[in-house]
Scaffold this motif. Structure first.
Motif, mmCIF file in Angstrom:
data_model
loop_
_atom_site.group_PDB
_atom_site.id
_atom_site.type_symbol
_atom_site.label_atom_id
_atom_site.label_comp_id
_atom_site.label_asym_id
_atom_site.label_seq_id
_atom_site.Cartn_x
_atom_site.Cartn_y
_atom_site.Cartn_z
ATOM 1 N N UNK A 170 21.672 22.010 68.496
ATOM 2 C CA UNK A 170 21.368 22.301 69.740
ATOM 3 C C UNK A 170 21.257 20.697 69.846
ATOM 4 N N UNK A 171 20.016 19.464 69.317
ATOM 5 C CA UNK A 171 20.194 18.209 69.576
ATOM 6 C C UNK A 171 21.073 17.888 70.830
ATOM 7 N N UNK A 172 22.921 18.077 70.665
ATOM 8 C CA UNK A 172 23.692 17.654 71.481
ATOM 9 C C UNK A 172 23.961 17.979 72.458
ATOM 10 N N UNK A 173 23.471 19.633 72.614
ATOM 11 C CA UNK A 173 23.106 19.938 73.790
ATOM 12 C C UNK A 173 22.066 19.583 74.404
ATOM 13 N N UNK A 174 20.789 19.549 74.120
ATOM 14 C CA UNK A 174 19.232 19.113 74.504
ATOM 15 C C UNK A 174 18.957 17.596 73.916
ATOM 16 N N UNK A 175 19.616 16.375 74.338
ATOM 17 C CA UNK A 175 19.314 15.459 73.312
ATOM 18 C C UNK A 175 18.311 14.604 73.239
ATOM 19 N N UNK A 176 17.298 14.868 73.947
ATOM 20 C CA UNK A 176 15.921 14.609 74.324
ATOM 21 C C UNK A 176 15.325 15.380 73.359
ATOM 22 N N UNK A 177 15.997 16.150 72.107
ATOM 23 C CA UNK A 177 15.906 17.064 71.026
ATOM 24 C C UNK A 177 15.474 15.690 69.664
ATOM 25 N N UNK A 178 15.922 14.845 69.748
ATOM 26 C CA UNK A 178 16.574 13.562 69.489
ATOM 27 C C UNK A 178 15.470 13.301 68.255
ATOM 28 N N UNK A 179 14.176 13.378 68.833
ATOM 29 C CA UNK A 179 13.704 13.185 67.860
ATOM 30 C C UNK A 179 12.475 13.533 67.103
ATOM 31 N N UNK A 180 13.610 14.772 66.698
ATOM 32 C CA UNK A 180 12.937 16.353 65.802
ATOM 33 C C UNK A 180 14.138 15.519 64.536
ATOM 34 N N UNK A 181 15.016 15.110 64.622
ATOM 35 C CA UNK A 181 15.584 14.345 63.786
ATOM 36 C C UNK A 181 16.169 12.841 63.426
ATOM 37 N N UNK A 227 14.917 12.428 59.565
ATOM 38 C CA UNK A 227 15.576 12.883 58.475
ATOM 39 C C UNK A 227 16.715 12.259 58.587
ATOM 40 N N UNK A 228 17.644 11.674 59.628
ATOM 41 C CA UNK A 228 18.347 11.461 60.261
ATOM 42 C C UNK A 228 18.144 10.561 60.986
ATOM 43 N N UNK A 229 18.009 8.721 60.143
ATOM 44 C CA UNK A 229 18.172 7.678 61.101
ATOM 45 C C UNK A 229 18.793 7.578 61.433
ATOM 46 N N UNK A 230 20.144 7.655 60.919
ATOM 47 C CA UNK A 230 21.267 6.973 61.686
ATOM 48 C C UNK A 230 21.910 7.250 62.718
ATOM 49 N N UNK A 231 21.882 8.592 63.155
ATOM 50 C CA UNK A 231 22.133 9.292 64.063
ATOM 51 C C UNK A 231 21.090 8.815 65.351
ATOM 52 N N UNK A 232 22.183 7.525 65.819
ATOM 53 C CA UNK A 232 20.802 7.018 67.490
ATOM 54 C C UNK A 232 21.564 7.267 68.486
ATOM 55 N N UNK A 233 23.133 8.047 68.459
ATOM 56 C CA UNK A 233 23.413 8.289 70.154
ATOM 57 C C UNK A 233 24.146 9.546 69.653
ATOM 58 N N UNK A 234 24.606 9.890 71.557
ATOM 59 C CA UNK A 234 25.367 11.108 71.087
ATOM 60 C C UNK A 234 26.713 10.892 70.541
ATOM 61 N N UNK A 235 27.278 10.039 71.000
ATOM 62 C CA UNK A 235 28.129 10.046 70.008
ATOM 63 C C UNK A 235 28.364 9.994 68.173
ATOM 64 N N UNK A 236 26.928 9.252 67.753
ATOM 65 C CA UNK A 236 26.839 10.367 66.136
ATOM 66 C C UNK A 236 26.360 11.541 65.954
ATOM 67 N N UNK A 237 26.364 11.876 66.947
ATOM 68 C CA UNK A 237 25.364 12.981 66.795
ATOM 69 C C UNK A 237 26.930 13.956 66.302
ATOM 70 N N UNK A 238 28.314 13.869 68.208
ATOM 71 C CA UNK A 238 28.910 14.427 67.698
ATOM 72 C C UNK A 238 30.048 14.059 66.076
ATOM 73 N N UNK A 239 30.432 12.876 66.204
ATOM 74 C CA UNK A 239 30.799 12.876 64.563
ATOM 75 C C UNK A 239 29.812 13.475 63.884
ATOM 76 N N UNK A 240 28.605 13.387 63.386
ATOM 77 C CA UNK A 240 28.071 14.075 62.607
ATOM 78 C C UNK A 240 28.376 15.339 62.322
ATOM 79 N N UNK A 241 28.588 16.344 63.699
ATOM 80 C CA UNK A 241 28.930 17.344 63.675
ATOM 81 C C UNK A 241 30.614 17.729 63.328
#
Length: 136
Positions: A52-63, A66-80
């Motif tokens: 969901x956050x990957x589709x809507x990067x504005x929602x990154x604030x919600x994670x 719990x996941x301060x290491x995820x700071x970009x869409x690239x980090x999020x893709x690697x987490x996925x």
């Protein structure tokens, strides 16, 4: 006559031991299944949030908490991708395929398809709702 009593007592004793052994095995199996089910629920929820956050990067604030290491869409893709690799151990083929397809080509439609396959895996339920009815 005493032989019949002795046979009955031995039979009763062996039957009791066999019953306890079978109950122990079934309880262990049930405990393992419950643990696996809870693990799947946690992992699927986590993957859904990341998708969901990957589709809507504005929602990154919600994670962030719990996941301060995820700071970009690239980090999020690697987490996925990490979630995907873990799913290779426990998820059925259709969930694995749908998550892989989402990572390769993220879209709302693929998100819904993936979530539906997760739901089917967890509870064996299909939905009569059309994909468009599931999007917000």
């Amino acid at each position: 006559m005493p032989e019949n009593i002795l046979v009955a007592l031995i039979s009763f004793g062996l039957g009791s031991v066999a019953t306890l052994f079978i109950k122990y095995i079934l309880d262990k199996k049930r405990e393992k299944s419950a643990s696996e089910f809870e693990h799947k629920i946690r992992r699927y929820k986590s993957a859904m949030i990341f998708m969901n956050v990957y589709l809507k990067p504005d929602n990154m604030m919600f994670i962030r908490d719990s996941h301060p290491d995820i700071t970009s869409k690239d980090n999020l893709k690697e987490t996925l991708k990490a979630e995907y690799y873990e799913m290779l151990l426990y998820a059925p083929d259709d969930v694995i395929k749908n998550v892989r397809d989402f990572i390769s080509s993220p879209s709302n439609g693929q998100f819904i398809k993936t979530v539906k396959s997760m739901r089917k895996d967890l509870w064996g339920k299909r939905t009569k709702l059309k994909d468009g009815n599931l999007e917000i």
